[in-house]
Structures are given as C-alpha cells and as structure tokens.
Motif scaffolding. Structure first.
Motif: not given
Length: 71
Positions: A35, A37-38, A41
């Motif tokens: 993922n 996005t993870t 972040e």
C-alpha cells in the motif's frame, strides 16, 4: 528482470492475469503487494528520513543573495 505494475486493486481482472501468464509463461514469478499510501506515511514519520531532509535543507539554505535583489 524486474517489472513493476502499479494499479488500483479494482483494476485487477482476469485479463491482467492472462497478460501475466502470456508474458512469463511457466517461469516462477514473485508477486508482492504494498500500500503506497501507508509506505509514504511511514517514511514521512521516520526520524532518519526527517534528519536527512533537514541536512539537505541546510545544505541548500540561501546564505547570501549572490547579487540578487529581493523579489
């Protein structure tokens, strides 16, 4: 050889699998799912990455105007 496919999970369909089979035949392949996005972040909150960013910002910090006038 490394090939990266980046797509949304909703775009996975039978034709994608058929293209993989046609491309790689009977070769053994490895499929990894992540993922993004993870991951981004986590990188944004990583202290070592933050330290590197600060070092880069300090390195490129304007120390004099080099004859330029304020804009």
């Amino acid at each position: 050889m490394v090939t990266t496919y980046r797509l949304k999970a909703s775009e996975l369909d039978q034709s994608f699998l058929e293209r993989l089979k046609a491309t790689y035949g009977d070769q053994e392949i490895e499929i990894s799912v992540s993922n993004l996005t993870t991951q981004l972040e986590a990188m944004a909150n990583d202290p070592s990455i933050q330290s590197e960013i600060q070092q880069i910002e300090q390195e490129f910090k304007i120390t004099e105007m080099d004859g330029l006038t304020d804009l």
